[in-house]
Scaffold this motif. Structure first.
Motif, PDB file in Angstrom:
ATOM      1  N   MET A   1       3.988  -6.504  -5.204  1.00 13.03           N
ATOM      2  CA  MET A   1       4.555  -5.193  -4.967  1.00 13.03           C
ATOM      3  C   MET A   1       3.692  -4.114  -5.623  1.00 13.03           C
ATOM      4  O   MET A   1       3.527  -3.048  -5.078  1.00 13.03           O
ATOM      5  CB  MET A   1       5.985  -5.169  -5.516  1.00 13.03           C
ATOM      6  CG  MET A   1       6.698  -3.871  -5.287  1.00 13.03           C
ATOM      7  SD  MET A   1       7.124  -3.749  -3.564  1.00 13.03           S
ATOM      8  CE  MET A   1       8.210  -2.396  -3.614  1.00 13.03           C
ATOM      9  N   GLY A   2       3.147  -4.386  -6.814  1.00 11.31           N
ATOM     10  CA  GLY A   2       2.320  -3.426  -7.533  1.00 11.31           C
ATOM     11  C   GLY A   2       1.061  -3.082  -6.764  1.00 11.31           C
ATOM     12  O   GLY A   2       0.605  -1.947  -6.789  1.00 11.31           O
ATOM     13  N   THR A   3       0.484  -4.076  -6.077  1.00 14.65           N
ATOM     14  CA  THR A   3      -0.729  -3.846  -5.308  1.00 14.65           C
ATOM     15  C   THR A   3      -0.466  -2.886  -4.156  1.00 14.65           C
ATOM     16  O   THR A   3      -1.257  -1.979  -3.911  1.00 14.65           O
ATOM     17  CB  THR A   3      -1.286  -5.181  -4.761  1.00 14.65           C
ATOM     18  OG1 THR A   3      -1.525  -6.046  -5.860  1.00 14.65           O
ATOM     19  CG2 THR A   3      -2.557  -4.959  -3.989  1.00 14.65           C
ATOM     20  N   GLU A   4       0.658  -3.089  -3.472  1.00 13.14           N
ATOM     21  CA  GLU A   4       0.988  -2.198  -2.353  1.00 13.14           C
ATOM     22  C   GLU A   4       1.180  -0.764  -2.830  1.00 13.14           C
ATOM     23  O   GLU A   4       0.759   0.192  -2.169  1.00 13.14           O
ATOM     24  CB  GLU A   4       2.260  -2.662  -1.622  1.00 13.14           C
ATOM     25  CG  GLU A   4       2.075  -3.940  -0.828  1.00 13.14           C
ATOM     26  CD  GLU A   4       2.470  -5.185  -1.624  1.00 13.14           C
ATOM     27  OE1 GLU A   4       3.057  -5.052  -2.717  1.00 13.14           O
ATOM     28  OE2 GLU A   4       2.168  -6.274  -1.156  1.00 13.14           O
ATOM     29  N   LEU A   5       1.832  -0.591  -3.986  1.00 12.76           N
ATOM     30  CA  LEU A   5       2.041   0.753  -4.527  1.00 12.76           C
ATOM     31  C   LEU A   5       0.707   1.391  -4.922  1.00 12.76           C
ATOM     32  O   LEU A   5       0.494   2.589  -4.723  1.00 12.76           O
ATOM     33  CB  LEU A   5       2.980   0.709  -5.725  1.00 12.76           C
ATOM     34  CG  LEU A   5       4.459   0.454  -5.412  1.00 12.76           C
ATOM     35  CD1 LEU A   5       5.251   0.329  -6.705  1.00 12.76           C
ATOM     36  CD2 LEU A   5       5.016   1.567  -4.554  1.00 12.76           C
ATOM     37  N   ALA A   6      -0.169   0.579  -5.489  1.00 16.78           N
ATOM     38  CA  ALA A   6      -1.479   1.098  -5.882  1.00 16.78           C
ATOM     39  C   ALA A   6      -2.258   1.571  -4.658  1.00 16.78           C
ATOM     40  O   ALA A   6      -2.851   2.651  -4.654  1.00 16.78           O
ATOM     41  CB  ALA A   6      -2.266   0.044  -6.642  1.00 16.78           C
ATOM     42  N   VAL A   7      -2.246   0.754  -3.608  1.00 16.46           N
ATOM     43  CA  VAL A   7      -2.945   1.117  -2.371  1.00 16.46           C
ATOM     44  C   VAL A   7      -2.303   2.358  -1.755  1.00 16.46           C
ATOM     45  O   VAL A   7      -2.992   3.281  -1.315  1.00 16.46           O
ATOM     46  CB  VAL A   7      -2.956  -0.068  -1.375  1.00 16.46           C
ATOM     47  CG1 VAL A   7      -3.467   0.379  -0.016  1.00 16.46           C
ATOM     48  CG2 VAL A   7      -3.816  -1.201  -1.921  1.00 16.46           C
ATOM     49  N   ALA A   8      -0.969   2.402  -1.745  1.00 12.13           N
ATOM     50  CA  ALA A   8      -0.269   3.561  -1.185  1.00 12.13           C
ATOM     51  C   ALA A   8      -0.627   4.826  -1.965  1.00 12.13           C
ATOM     52  O   ALA A   8      -0.866   5.888  -1.376  1.00 12.13           O
ATOM     53  CB  ALA A   8       1.239   3.327  -1.200  1.00 12.13           C
ATOM     54  N   GLY A   9      -0.673   4.739  -3.282  1.00 14.91           N
ATOM     55  CA  GLY A   9      -1.041   5.894  -4.106  1.00 14.91           C
ATOM     56  C   GLY A   9      -2.449   6.369  -3.808  1.00 14.91           C
ATOM     57  O   GLY A   9      -2.704   7.577  -3.731  1.00 14.91           O
TER      58      GLY A   9
END
Length: 143
Positions: A1-9
């Motif tokens: 989940m953290g990776t997706e948020l990082a990419v989204a940011g």
């Protein structure tokens, strides 16, 4: 989940930078267009004023000739007066035209300078967004 948020940011930051860059380019183009329109208007106004001054000068010179002829006064002094009057009027008219052109050029230069600053700000926003995205990605995955 953290990776997706990082990419989204990262994507949001980049998209924001691209949008700001595009908006700045559009604003800069509009600044240049407005400056060109203002410069054109200044030239037209100066030319209109010069044309009116020419008309006034022609009436003034014609009246001076008519008065001289009606009074019976003529000769060298009258001719010198009318010649000097014509030269003075022409200098004023030439100055009006020159001044109008100069103002128009200044207006265009000011518009170009403002547009350049706007473009630079847009580029700065884009590079800042890229830097933030890289920094954010590095802080998420680099450690």
């Amino acid at each position: 989940m953290g990776t997706e948020l990082a990419v989204a940011g990262m994507v949001i930051s980049l998209a924001s930078g691209v949008f700001q860059f595009a908006s700045a380019q559009k604003a800069a183009n509009e600044q240049e267009d407005i400056a060109d329109q203002n410069a054109k208007r200044e030239k037209e106004e100066a030319e209109e004023l010069a044309q009116r001054a020419e008309d006034t000068a022609a009436r003034e010179e014609s009246l001076a000739r008519a008065r001289a002829a009606a009074s019976g006064v003529g000769g060298k002094s009258t001719n010198l007066y009318i010649s000097d009057l014509t030269k003075r009027n022409q200098r004023e008219i030439d100055w009006m035209r020159k001044s109008g052109k100069s103002k128009a050029k200044i207006t265009q230069r000011e518009g170009r300078a403002a547009a350049s600053a706007t473009r630079s700000q847009g580029a700065g926003s884009l590079f800042s967004s890229i830097g933030k995205s890289v920094d954010y990605g590095y802080s998420e995955w680099g450690n």
